[in-house]
Design a protein around this motif. Structure first.
Motif, mmCIF file in Angstrom:
data_model
loop_
_atom_site.group_PDB
_atom_site.id
_atom_site.type_symbol
_atom_site.label_atom_id
_atom_site.label_comp_id
_atom_site.label_asym_id
_atom_site.label_seq_id
_atom_site.Cartn_x
_atom_site.Cartn_y
_atom_site.Cartn_z
ATOM 1 N N MET A 108 -11.942 -0.798 -8.331
ATOM 2 C CA MET A 108 -11.364 -2.037 -8.162
ATOM 3 C C MET A 108 -9.851 -2.037 -8.516
ATOM 4 O O MET A 108 -9.199 -2.810 -8.209
ATOM 5 N N ARG B 90 -3.950 6.856 -6.639
ATOM 6 C CA ARG B 90 -5.215 7.537 -5.844
ATOM 7 C C ARG B 90 -6.438 6.714 -6.270
ATOM 8 O O ARG B 90 -7.383 7.450 -6.162
ATOM 9 N N SER B 91 -6.373 5.667 -6.718
ATOM 10 C CA SER B 91 -7.684 4.907 -7.167
ATOM 11 C C SER B 91 -8.638 4.867 -6.009
ATOM 12 O O SER B 91 -8.148 4.261 -4.985
ATOM 13 N N THR B 92 -9.976 4.591 -6.387
ATOM 14 C CA THR B 92 -10.993 4.522 -5.403
ATOM 15 C C THR B 92 -11.958 3.297 -5.815
ATOM 16 O O THR B 92 -13.085 3.478 -5.549
ATOM 17 N N ASP C 266 0.642 -1.229 0.021
ATOM 18 C CA ASP C 266 -0.020 0.008 -0.102
ATOM 19 C C ASP C 266 0.782 1.306 -0.005
ATOM 20 O O ASP C 266 0.439 2.185 -0.883
ATOM 21 N N TRP D 75 -7.691 -0.179 -7.150
ATOM 22 C CA TRP D 75 -7.127 -0.228 -6.055
ATOM 23 C C TRP D 75 -6.404 -1.699 -5.477
ATOM 24 O O TRP D 75 -5.511 -2.019 -5.316
ATOM 25 N N TYR D 76 -7.517 -2.600 -5.832
ATOM 26 C CA TYR D 76 -7.243 -4.203 -5.458
ATOM 27 C C TYR D 76 -6.404 -4.633 -6.519
ATOM 28 O O TYR D 76 -5.262 -5.538 -6.346
#
Lengths: 221, 335
Positions: free
Chosen positions: B255, B251-253, B242, B257-258
């Motif tokens: 999928m 800065r994605s919010t 992370d 992110w995963y």
């Protein structure tokens, strides 16, 4: 961060040249964001507080995302009817809410919920199927969802007020503003004959149960 | 609240004694960290202390850095603990002149169990090449601090404690390096690296911290895979990944992110495995492997984007063809 940006701006007159200007232009955006000590969320004091804030922001983000998709589903069916512009207006407000939460999540390094694809599909299907029941069905769905969301925001506001209203002033402001918007949508739905749909009581409670479950799960996963 | 204020006043009065009695070799960082931890307990402000510390460069010695950093971390942790210090350890370390409230406030002389454990584990790292990741290394470390080797009884998890402590220190070190680089970029003194290069440098920097212990690293990896250690080692791994992505600018919010973090975890783990059996000079094979894996991920994401845009173009083409057909067959006329 603030000091860094100020230093960059002070050395600008001395150095000049296009590269410095380009770099300072890059610096300007962060300077605007960080003139206050923090924008919406205070830096968490300990891991417990961080976890609590993470949970709240995660579920709020998921909620706004879901609401977005619900309106998208409703627009897909009713977009070209008379209620199209009304739904579009409510959808635009939800888009603004989602944008704000995206910002907050990115700034505070909060993990978004892993169930986002599920809420994507479920929200769209809910919106579209309620719209297939006609304009009253779509309004009933709106009423149910907005009531759930407002209740949820109210409980968050209560929780934050109990903890430390001064510390969370900005966050409380944001949540209150969004709750007021959602209540407005709820009232709009009622004005537009939501209650005339057959099976209103059943539909409303089923949707609210689903919302409660979604909130519970999104806080944790 | 009143007890806290009494403790504060008592503490200030006794601070004079502190400097006289302080025995351990690393008195200065320890003393200042205790003072800080004391203030932390009273004022509940943790992050101020971090800004006082100068950012560590790679030129500081390992030991010095770990000391300073562990003192900082423990100062942060200390403000929340009810200090339940081991009386045996207390006697063994140095004479305790301040018996303040039994309510567990931080005294000037009082070292928490966590701080003592951290010191022992840091000292134990020197003996890892000799004894491996084991209780013997911890015992040897305790002895260099002047404690009896029976103080290993504090470590319920044994070698697991040592390995977990080491990787958490490595992660903190990496985070500091990345934060420093980030600051340089913000100041305009450095260019923002491309994502692929940034990831490669970050993973390489982190894996290079294993080099002094590379002989015994397979043992450490197998310790981390023990069932009771898996939750902790996964937690460290996920926070490492992370951090790296955050400083790489993610800065994605959604999928992404995963998927990004999953990809980087895969890259990191496989590169670590390659590293333990790499015998090339300066692990050049490992870094080549790392380059290739990162390139794979970049290619995959480019391909995914291309597939998506091609798909959209195809759909548009089909819709156009359908409308043309409708026009041709006259189905589009209004009747």
């Amino acid at each position: 961060m603030q000091r860094a940006a100020r230093t960059a701006l002070f050395t600008w007159p001395n150095v000049g040249g296009s590269t410095m200007i380009r770099q300072c232009l890059k610096c300007r955006a962060p300077l605007q964001l960080n003139l206050r000590a923090y924008s919406v969320i205070p830096p968490p004091r300990d891991s417990e507080e961080k976890e609590m804030l993470d949970r709240m922001l995660r579920v709020d983000h998921a909620g706004e995302y879901g609401a977005n998709r619900i309106y998208a589903g409703q627009m897909a069916v009713l977009g070209r009817s008379r209620t199209g512009p009304l739904i579009q207006e409510m959808w635009d407000q939800e888009k603004k809410h989602l944008e704000k939460f995206n910002e907050i999540l990115a700034e505070n390094r909060v993990r978004p919920t892993a169930l986002l694809p599920l809420w994507n599909i479920a929200g769209f299907v809910l919106g579209a199927s309620s719209a297939l029941l006609g304009k009253e069905g779509a309004m009933a769905c709106t009423v149910a969802v907005e009531e759930s969301i407002s209740e949820h925001y109210n409980s968050q506001i209560r929780a934050l007020m109990e903890k430390d209203p001064e510390r969370y002033t900005e966050l409380l402001q944001v949540i209150k503003e969004f709750r007021d918007d959602e209540l407005e949508h709820h009232d709009t739905g009622l004005e537009h004959d939501a209650e005339t749909v057959p099976g209103y009581w059943l539909l409303k409670n089923a949707i609210q149960l689903g919302c409660k479950a979604a909130i519970y799960v999104s806080e944790r996963v | 609240m009143a007890a806290l204020l009494r403790g504060l006043r008592a503490g200030r009065a006794l601070r004079g004694l502190c400097s006289v009695v302080a025995a351990p070799p690393a008195a200065n960082p320890q003393g200042s960290s205790l003072r800080r931890s004391f203030h932390c307990a009273a004022l509940r402000l943790q992050d101020e202390s971090k800004s006082d510390k100068p950012p560590s460069s790679s030129s500081t010695t390992y030991h010095e850095h770990y000391q300073a950093h562990s003192a900082e971390q423990d100062a942060a942790a200390a403000s929340q603990d009810d200090s339940t210090s081991d009386p045996a350890a207390e006697e063994a370390s140095r004479p305790n002149t301040s018996y303040q409230d039994q309510s567990g406030e931080q005294g000037e002389e009082y070292e928490t169990e966590e701080q003592l454990q951290a010191r022992i584990l840091i000292a134990a790292l020197e003996f890892v090449p000799l004894h491996g990741w084991s209780m013997e290394a911890i015992a040897a470390g305790a002895e260099t601090l002047g404690l009896s080797s029976a103080s290993t009884g504090m470590f319920y998890n044994g070698a697991g404690d040592l390995v977990l402590h080491f990787i958490s220190q490595c992660n903190s070190q990496l985070t500091e390096i990345l934060a420093e680089q980030h600051k340089q970029v913000q100041l305009g003194q450095a260019e923002q690296k491309r994502t692929a290069d940034f990831l490669r440098d970050a993973v390489e920097t982190r894996l290079r911290m294993h080099i002094p212990y590379i002989e015994s690293w397979p043992q450490a990896m197998s310790i981390l895979l023990l069932p009771h250690n898996i939750p902790n080692s996964l937690k460290h791994l996920s926070s490492l990944v992370d951090d790296i992505w955050f400083y790489a600018g993610d800065r994605s919010t959604d999928m992404n992110w995963y998927t990004k973090r999953a990809a980087l975890t895969g890259i990191y783990n496989t590169t670590e495995l390659v590293m333990v059996q790499d015998s090339s000079p300066d692990f050049q094979d490992t870094w080549n492997f790392l380059d290739n894996r990162i390139q794979d991920v970049v290619n995959m994401s480019t391909t995914a984007k291309q597939v998506q845009s091609t798909g959209e173009a195809v759909v548009q083409g089909l819709v156009g063809a359908a409308v043309t057909l409708k026009n041709l067959t006259g189905l589009n006329q209004k009747r």
